[in-house]
Scaffold this motif. Structure first.
Motif, short mmCIF file in Angstrom:
data_model
loop_
_atom_site.label_atom_id
_atom_site.label_comp_id
_atom_site.label_asym_id
_atom_site.label_seq_id
_atom_site.Cartn_x
_atom_site.Cartn_y
_atom_site.Cartn_z
N GLU A 1 0.82 -1.21 0.00
CA GLU A 1 0.00 0.00 0.00
C GLU A 1 0.85 1.26 0.00
OE1 GLU A 1 -4.38 -0.99 1.77
OE2 GLU A 1 -2.85 -0.41 3.22
N LEU A 2 2.00 1.23 0.68
CA LEU A 2 2.91 2.37 0.61
C LEU A 2 3.41 2.57 -0.82
CD1 LEU A 2 5.09 2.01 3.84
CD2 LEU A 2 3.44 3.82 3.31
N LEU A 3 3.76 1.45 -1.46
CA LEU A 3 4.22 1.54 -2.84
C LEU A 3 3.09 1.98 -3.77
CD1 LEU A 3 6.63 1.16 -4.68
CD2 LEU A 3 6.09 -1.26 -4.85
N GLU A 4 1.91 1.46 -3.52
CA GLU A 4 0.73 1.87 -4.29
C GLU A 4 0.53 3.38 -4.19
OE1 GLU A 4 -4.09 0.94 -4.31
OE2 GLU A 4 -2.77 -0.06 -2.88
N LEU A 5 0.63 3.91 -2.98
CA LEU A 5 0.47 5.35 -2.74
C LEU A 5 1.55 6.13 -3.48
CD1 LEU A 5 -1.28 7.25 -0.87
CD2 LEU A 5 0.60 7.08 0.77
N LEU A 6 2.75 5.61 -3.48
CA LEU A 6 3.86 6.28 -4.14
C LEU A 6 3.66 6.33 -5.66
CD1 LEU A 6 6.68 7.46 -3.35
CD2 LEU A 6 7.63 5.25 -3.99
N LEU A 7 3.03 5.31 -6.21
CA LEU A 7 2.85 5.23 -7.66
C LEU A 7 1.70 6.10 -8.18
CD1 LEU A 7 3.43 1.39 -8.22
CD2 LEU A 7 5.01 3.26 -8.71
N LEU B 1 1.48 7.54 -12.18
CA LEU B 1 0.39 6.84 -12.85
C LEU B 1 -0.95 7.43 -12.39
CD1 LEU B 1 1.70 3.16 -12.49
CD2 LEU B 1 1.78 4.60 -14.54
N PRO B 2 -1.28 8.62 -12.83
CA PRO B 2 -2.46 9.32 -12.30
C PRO B 2 -3.80 8.69 -12.69
CG PRO B 2 -1.50 10.57 -14.10
CD PRO B 2 -0.54 9.45 -13.79
N ARG B 3 -3.83 7.84 -13.71
CA ARG B 3 -5.10 7.30 -14.19
C ARG B 3 -5.13 5.78 -14.21
NH1 ARG B 3 -3.91 11.79 -17.06
NH2 ARG B 3 -5.44 13.50 -16.99
N ASP C 1 8.97 4.39 -18.30
CA ASP C 1 10.03 5.31 -17.90
C ASP C 1 9.62 6.24 -16.76
OD1 ASP C 1 11.96 4.38 -19.68
OD2 ASP C 1 11.23 5.63 -21.31
N LYS C 2 8.35 6.70 -16.77
CA LYS C 2 7.92 7.62 -15.72
C LYS C 2 7.95 6.95 -14.35
CE LYS C 2 4.93 10.72 -18.39
NZ LYS C 2 3.54 11.25 -18.53
N VAL C 3 7.50 5.71 -14.28
CA VAL C 3 7.52 4.98 -13.01
C VAL C 3 8.96 4.72 -12.58
CG1 VAL C 3 6.97 2.79 -11.88
CG2 VAL C 3 5.26 3.92 -13.30
N VAL C 4 9.79 4.30 -13.51
CA VAL C 4 11.19 4.01 -13.17
C VAL C 4 11.88 5.28 -12.68
CG1 VAL C 4 13.41 3.26 -14.07
CG2 VAL C 4 11.34 2.05 -14.73
N ASP C 5 11.67 6.40 -13.38
CA ASP C 5 12.29 7.65 -12.95
C ASP C 5 11.84 8.01 -11.53
OD1 ASP C 5 13.53 7.89 -15.39
OD2 ASP C 5 12.11 9.34 -16.20
N VAL D 1 13.26 8.31 -5.71
CA VAL D 1 13.09 7.92 -4.31
C VAL D 1 14.37 7.26 -3.80
CG1 VAL D 1 11.85 6.39 -2.74
CG2 VAL D 1 10.59 7.68 -4.48
N GLU D 2 14.95 6.35 -4.60
CA GLU D 2 16.19 5.70 -4.19
C GLU D 2 17.29 6.73 -3.94
OE1 GLU D 2 19.23 2.20 -5.74
OE2 GLU D 2 18.35 3.58 -7.20
N ALA D 3 17.41 7.71 -4.84
CA ALA D 3 18.44 8.74 -4.67
C ALA D 3 18.22 9.54 -3.38
CB ALA D 3 18.43 9.68 -5.88
N CYS D 4 16.96 9.84 -3.06
CA CYS D 4 16.64 10.55 -1.82
C CYS D 4 17.02 9.73 -0.60
CB CYS D 4 15.15 10.91 -1.78
SG CYS D 4 14.66 12.21 -2.93
#
Length: 236
Positions: free
Chosen positions: A40-46, A50-52, A88-92, A97-100
């Protein structure tokens, strides 16, 4: 009339993504992250890249494939894109997040203040290195107060070998006026057990460094979810 009815039924059958997102966000605000499973945390992050789309199946598949949240963030770009719905948008977004995470962990030790918490050092190294698919040899260069002067990846190798040149390590230490070093490398296999070559290379660096007044505090091997200290194993 039939077409209108058909269209209405199709619309009614669609998942209420916006309503679900609003409920998830509200629950996050009220209950906090501890009440959320990883998916669910990952779902929230996505939601952002992925707005739609329904992000729940994507989040669950990412965790199924890469096992943990750090495994998702640290996975190579091309492997992430093997998951249906990940472009690409999801990967970016995941890589940002990883960089942060890496920079946040590094900020805990990157102040030129004495390194007074070994757990902060190892936490940073695990975040930065445990999911790399090839070996990296990293050196933390320290001053006489054990403050961090520089953190450098000196060599990158293959899945089971990194070429290390002991004299180059010490030359760089002298350039930076470092008086102590922490050597680090990762084992992509996940097993941090030192090899005979790891031990031999470390001893070569210690032998070259000692007459020049440079101390090797430790050599840390980063595996999957754990680290090994040469100092702790009495190998230094």
């Amino acid at each position: 009339m039939t077409d209108q009815a058909s269209g209405f039924n199709e619309k009614a059958a669609r998942p209420d993504h916006q309503g679900h997102r609003n409920r998830l966000r509200e629950r996050f605000r009220v209950s906090g992250a501890d009440a959320f499973p990883d998916y669910e945390l990952l779902e929230l992050l996505l939601f952002a890249p992925l707005p739609r789309q329904d992000t729940k199946p994507i989040a669950k598949e990412l965790l199924r494939r890469f096992k943990t949240l750090p495994g998702v963030f640290g996975a190579p770009r091309e492997r992430l894109k093997e998951v249906t719905g990940v472009g690409d948008k999801v990967v970016d977004h995941l890589k940002a997040v990883e960089a942060c995470l890496i920079r946040s962990a590094k900020a805990e030790i990157d102040t030129r203040q004495p390194l007074d918490s070994w757990s902060k050092v190892t936490s940073y190294l695990e975040i930065a290195m445990q999911h790399a698919e090839v070996e990296q040899f990293r050196v933390l260069f320290l001053d006489k107060r054990n403050g961090l002067i520089a953190d450098e990846v000196q060599q990158t190798g293959t899945v089971d070998h990194t070429p290390v040149y002991p004299r180059e390590v010490i030359r760089r230490a002298l350039e930076l006026s470092a008086t102590a070093l922490i050597l680090v490398h990762n084992h992509p296999s996940g097993d941090p057990t030192p090899s005979r070559a790891d031990i031999q290379m470390t001893r070569q660096i210690v032998d070259i460094a000692k007459p020049l007044g440079v101390e090797i505090h430790d050599h840390i091997i980063v595996g999957r979810g754990m680290t090994v200290s040469f100092r702790g194993m009495q190998l230094i």
